[in-house]
Scaffold this active site. Structure first.
Site, short mmCIF file in Angstrom:
data_model
loop_
_atom_site.label_atom_id
_atom_site.label_comp_id
_atom_site.label_asym_id
_atom_site.label_seq_id
_atom_site.Cartn_x
_atom_site.Cartn_y
_atom_site.Cartn_z
CB CYS A 68 -1.88 6.21 -0.98
SG CYS A 68 0.01 5.91 -0.67
CG PHE A 115 4.26 -0.73 4.96
CD1 PHE A 115 5.59 -0.47 4.08
CD2 PHE A 115 3.47 -1.71 4.54
CE1 PHE A 115 5.88 -1.38 3.25
CE2 PHE A 115 4.00 -2.75 3.43
CZ PHE A 115 5.14 -2.58 2.86
CB ALA A 125 6.75 -4.61 5.49
NE ARG A 173 -5.34 6.32 11.42
CZ ARG A 173 -4.64 7.23 10.63
NH1 ARG A 173 -3.96 6.85 9.74
NH2 ARG A 173 -4.87 8.52 10.63
CG ASP A 179 -1.79 2.75 4.98
OD1 ASP A 179 -1.85 2.65 3.73
OD2 ASP A 179 -1.48 3.51 5.86
CG ASP A 191 7.68 2.26 9.33
OD1 ASP A 191 6.52 2.62 8.87
OD2 ASP A 191 9.02 2.82 8.87
N1 SAH Z 1 0.00 3.44 8.05
C1 SAH Z 1 0.57 4.58 8.36
C2 SAH Z 1 1.15 5.38 7.04
C3 SAH Z 1 2.28 4.47 6.59
S1 SAH Z 1 3.13 5.50 5.31
C4 SAH Z 1 -0.51 5.60 8.96
O1 SAH Z 1 -1.74 5.22 9.14
O2 SAH Z 1 -0.07 6.48 9.53
C5 SAH Z 1 4.31 4.52 4.75
C6 SAH Z 1 5.26 3.84 5.92
O3 SAH Z 1 6.22 2.70 5.38
C7 SAH Z 1 6.40 4.94 6.35
O4 SAH Z 1 6.46 5.04 7.56
C8 SAH Z 1 7.83 4.31 5.64
O5 SAH Z 1 8.79 4.40 6.62
C9 SAH Z 1 7.33 3.06 5.80
N2 SAH Z 1 8.18 1.83 4.68
C10 SAH Z 1 8.60 2.36 3.68
N3 SAH Z 1 8.90 1.17 2.80
C11 SAH Z 1 8.94 -0.12 4.05
C12 SAH Z 1 9.33 -1.18 3.78
N4 SAH Z 1 9.84 -1.90 2.70
N5 SAH Z 1 9.16 -1.88 4.94
C13 SAH Z 1 8.66 -1.44 5.98
N6 SAH Z 1 8.12 -0.15 6.24
C14 SAH Z 1 8.64 0.69 4.92
#
Ligand code: SAH
Length: 433
Positions: free
Chosen positions: A376, A267, A316, A252, A336, A288
């Site tokens: 991840c 995400f 997304a 980040r 992410d 998200d």
């Molecule tokens: N980037 C964040 C962590 C992301 S965790 C950080 O650094 O804190 C993954 C996230 O993706 C979750 O919040 C989940 O709600 C979201 N997510 C899962 N599938 C998704 C999709 N198809 N489109 C958008 N968001 C999604």
């Protein structure tokens, strides 16, 4: 092998290990065995020892602490706790945490045959781990204090959120030492409270229940994290993992320092990347699919007095397709996603998902734009991740430069001799035209 080292001798162990990505471990089928809470025995004797195969001894000699059930030739006749481990010639190879119901039956913790893992053993082990992170205190108040095998504390995770700690005890052998671990954490860090986020499925494989439990003191529902000057709320009791995604901290900061123009965080969860992007970019869109995550991301923006962020509750994949159609472009993009591959069998489908999302992101990147992208998924290796990106770059029709490859931050070390340690991979790409 791992040796007990004096308190304060940070970084002097010969061998360190890693944090188990709880939902990503390659566990094989585990026999379901009823399990009652064990009590750590204070004396190990030869009769209590675990006998293991030559293969298991060699694995430990090469730096991997796990011994699988199938490599235990004589099982210790005692409940979960610490046991001395002897090889096929009857020679001691050290001490392990013993998990009778688990497929990972033994987790080596010390090269010495120890009668017990007493209070001072745990205090030393945990102090060394805490000392190794001491320099992080000036950068952030939230980081991983104990990263399981990486800190020679297999199956123990401990994250610090300001004055509070959140732990995960991920094996039966470790659970037997719960009280000593709490004591050692109090001794090393004197927190105001310690919460156990043991609500993780992997504990079932150990014959353990899943719950969230306050171990000592008190722990608030929300804690303000200050990450290199960016502030956001973590939710120790209910948030993902132990309350936040601490493992992306360095990434980040890295992309935040390079952000410019119109930025997009896909995400975004609670907006952690978006907040870093917002400090330098003109504007940031955070996307998200979870309404709750978007709500929290908005609160976090306000907490940082950032007015250049906007939030979209959407899938997304769909959002990027719409952006492409509208011919909108972004100068800085973060992708992410959650782990698409939870099992080895799901890797091909996961790679298709990763390629799709990255292809879409590359298509909406402005000339000269930057994309930071991550995976991840433990089951998707570095090589597969980069091959997928190569393929997405080819399909995008863009000339894409690889500017940096990243992994886990310093508080989540990835250990060379334990392949399972490497779960987080990242790449910084630039569209050259
Ligand atoms: N980037 C964040 C962590 C992301 S965790 C950080 O650094 O804190 C993954 C996230 O993706 C979750 O919040 C989940 O709600 C979201 N997510 C899962 N599938 C998704 C999709 N198809 N489109 C958008 N968001 C999604």
């Amino acid at each position: 092998m791992w040796q007990t080292v004096p308190a304060g001798a940070s970084g002097q162990e010969r061998k360190v290990g890693f944090t188990v990505p709880q939902d990503q471990l390659g566990y094989i089928q585990v026999r379901s065995t009823a399990f009652t809470m064990p009590v750590a025995k204070t004396q190990s004797s030869v009769e209590d020892a675990a006998h293991v195969s030559a293969r298991a001894a060699r694995r430990w000699a090469l730096g991997h602490p796990w011994i699988f059930r199938s490599d235990v030739t004589v099982r210790p006749g005692r409940p979960a706790g610490a046991v001395v481990v002897v090889d096929h010639r009857g020679k001691s190879i050290g001490t392990a945490l013993w998990s009778p119901a688990s497929e990972i039956a033994l987790r080596m913790v010390d090269a010495k045959p120890l009668d017990d893992l007493d209070q001072s053993w745990w205090r030393t082990r945990i102090r060394v781990a805490a000392n190794r992170r001491a320099s992080l205190d000036k950068l952030t108040n939230a980081y991983r204090v104990v990263h399981g095998e990486a800190d020679a504390c297999p199956s123990l995770v401990c994250d610090r959120y300001d004055r509070w700690l959140v732990v995960q005890l991920l094996s039966a052998g470790l659970e037997a030492f719960r009280a000593r671990i709490v004591d050692a954490l109090m001794d090393a860090l004197a927190p105001n409270g310690i919460l156990a986020r043991n609500d993780v499925p992997v504990r079932k494989k150990e014959g353990l229940g899943a719950n969230v439990e306050l171990l000592t003191g008190d722990v608030p529902r929300e804690v303000e994290v200050n990450e290199h000057g960016v502030r956001y709320l973590a939710a120790p009791w209910t948030g993902q993992k132990t309350g936040a995604f601490l493992d992306q901290r360095e990434n980040r900061v890295m992309i935040g320092e390079r952000a410019r123009g119109r930025a997009l965080d896909c995400f975004s969860y609670h907006g952690s990347f978006a907040l870093h992007l917002g400090r330098r970019a003109d504007s940031v869109v955070a996307v998200d699919v979870s309404a709750d995550a978007v709500h929290r991301a908005k609160q976090n923006a306000a907490r940082n007095d950032l007015t250049n962020l906007s939030f979209i509750e959407a899938d997304a994949f769909d959002y990027l397709r719409d952006v492409e159609r509208s011919r909108e472009r972004f100068d800085t993009i973060v992708v992410d996603p959650p782990a698409f591959a939870k099992t080895r069998a799901s890797v091909p489908a996961a790679l298709r998902g990763y390629k799709d999302i990255n292809l879409r992101a590359l298509r909406v990147l402005a000339p000269g734009g930057l994309l930071f992208t991550a995976s991840c998924s433990f089951h998707v290796g570095r090589a597969e991740f980069f091959e997928m990106l190569r393929s997405a770059a080819a399909d995008s029709g863009r000339r894409v430069a690889l500017r940096a490859m990243t992994g886990q931050p310093s508080d989540h070390p990835e250990v060379m001799t334990i392949p399972e340690t490497g779960y987080l991979k990242g790449a910084l790409l630039e569209a050259l035209d």
